[in-house]
Design an enzyme around this catalytic site. Structure first.
Site, PDB file in Angstrom:
ATOM      1  N   HIS A  69       0.834  -1.212   0.000  1.00 62.94           N
ATOM      2  CA  HIS A  69       0.000   0.000   0.000  1.00 62.94           C
ATOM      3  C   HIS A  69       0.881   1.280   0.000  1.00 62.94           C
ATOM      4  CE1 HIS A  69      -3.444  -2.516   1.059  1.00 62.94           C
ATOM      5  NE2 HIS A  69      -2.833  -2.942   2.134  1.00 62.94           N
TER       6      HIS A  69
HETATM    7  O1  RIB Z   1      -5.185   0.356   4.444  1.00 61.84           O
HETATM    8  C1  RIB Z   1      -3.787   0.281   4.356  1.00 61.84           C
HETATM    9  C2  RIB Z   1      -3.147   1.424   5.067  1.00 61.84           C
HETATM   10  O2  RIB Z   1      -3.468   1.368   6.472  1.00 61.84           O
HETATM   11  C3  RIB Z   1      -1.613   1.380   5.023  1.00 61.84           C
HETATM   12  O3  RIB Z   1      -1.125   2.683   5.118  1.00 61.84           O
HETATM   13  C4  RIB Z   1      -1.262   0.607   6.257  1.00 61.84           C
HETATM   14  O4  RIB Z   1       0.049   0.888   6.728  1.00 61.84           O
HETATM   15  C5  RIB Z   1      -2.273   1.148   7.238  1.00 61.84           C
HETATM   16  O5  RIB Z   1      -1.785   2.398   7.723  1.00 61.84           O
END
Ligand code: RIB
Ligand code: CA
Length: 315
Positions: A245
């Site tokens: 992500h």
């Molecule tokens: O949904 C994924 C996000 O939420 C990423 O940034 C992960 O590190 C959490 O912060």
């Protein structure tokens, strides 16, 4: 000339990989890292940032500032089951101690404001956690925040299910009020949602292959702190690996062409019984449609992203 960036992070596992990508990318100059409660408590996030800086032996250490220990108006909802209790796969305490200065201070909001004033339109803010710090900075000094160049925010889910309940993505679920405030601020925000980040699953066997091909303390440490994150995905998603992500947000800060975006009016549900944190985008082209300055990434160049990620991580 490297682009000045500030990274605001709830330093969990994918955040740590994003920090590593940022510090190993000559296109960026990380001027500051601010921490925010999210995946784990904010002190763990700060310690994780310092551990990564020490591991990488970053020559030009950025300012590190600790920020909000909770969302603007809610209790903290964290994700230790995903990132470990310490946010780094529960291995931080046993990592090889690398000499480094564990210097940080406690004013993330001031750091964000000063960076926006100092670097102006050159600054990219890479927000890879809940948007609490940014919303507080906007409230404290809106003029300064409008000087910043752009904000790349990993968050939201538009045409795919959520990862925190059926419709919400974690960062915007944790602090929906902060996300609502930022998205309606008029600031130039690019959202990097699950729609694109969940196309970037890296498999454990690939990490192991690459780490064994280029053995190093960094490679060994990556294998260690990603283990738990990947077992979580094995249990919940059926593959032994993990979504990248936050590294995609860094890639977009390096080069926006890694994704294709569409402009839309986007807002976040703050009062829904079943829909807290849900992102709602109006992609309709209607005369007189409300429009904020938000771009939503809906396509990603996967192959090019993985070339960048692996090319930089295993140097
Ligand atoms: O949904 C994924 C996000 O939420 C990423 O940034 C992960 O590190 C959490 O912060
Ligand atoms: Ca994060």
């Amino acid at each position: 000339m490297p682009r000045p960036v500030l990274i605001d992070t709830d330093a969990g596992v994918d955040d740590a990989l994003a920090l590593m990508l940022a510090f190993r990318s000559p296109e960026l100059s990380v001027k500051a890292v601010t921490t925010v409660a999210g995946n784990v408590g904010v002190r763990h996030c700060t310690r994780n940032v310092l551990a990564i800086l020490n591991l990488l032996q970053v020559p030009e250490r950025p300012e590190v500032a600790e920020g909000s220990y909770k969302p603007m108006r809610r209790r903290l909802f964290s994700a230790p089951e995903v990132h470990g209790k310490d946010g780094l796969g529960d291995v931080r305490a046993s990592l090889t101690k690398v000499a480094g200065r564990d210097l940080f201070h406690h004013d993330a909001v001031d750091t964000i404001i000063r960076a926006s004033q100092k670097y102006g339109k050159k600054l990219t803010i890479i927000a890879i956690g809940p948007l609490t710090n940014l919303a507080l900075a906007l409230a404290e000094n809106p003029r300064a925040m409008r000087e910043a160049g752009r904000i790349v925010s990993m968050g939201g889910a538009f045409r795919v299910p959520g990862n925190t309940g059926p419709v919400a993505e974690f960062n915007y679920f944790v602090d929906p009020e902060a996300a609502h405030t930022l998205l309606n601020s008029g600031l130039p925000i690019t959202i990097i949602p699950l729609d694109v980040t969940e196309q970037l699953a890296v498999l454990r066997r690939e990490l192991e292959y690459r780490a064994h091909a280029r053995p190093s303390l960094v490679a060994k440490t990556v294998l260690r702190f990603t283990r738990r994150y990947m077992l979580y995905h094995l249990k919940t998603e059926g593959f032994n690996g993990g979504y990248l992500h936050d590294p995609l947000a860094v890639a977009v800060a390096i080069d926006p062409s890694f994704v294709e975006t569409r402009r839309a009016h986007v807002d976040v549900e703050c009062s829904g019984t079943f829909t807290r944190g849900m992102t709602v985008a109006d992609f309709r082209r209607r005369p007189g449609r409300k429009e904020n300055s938000v771009k939503v990434a809906l396509k990603v160049d996967r192959e090019r992203f993985f070339r960048l990620f692996h090319g930089r991580l295993w140097r």
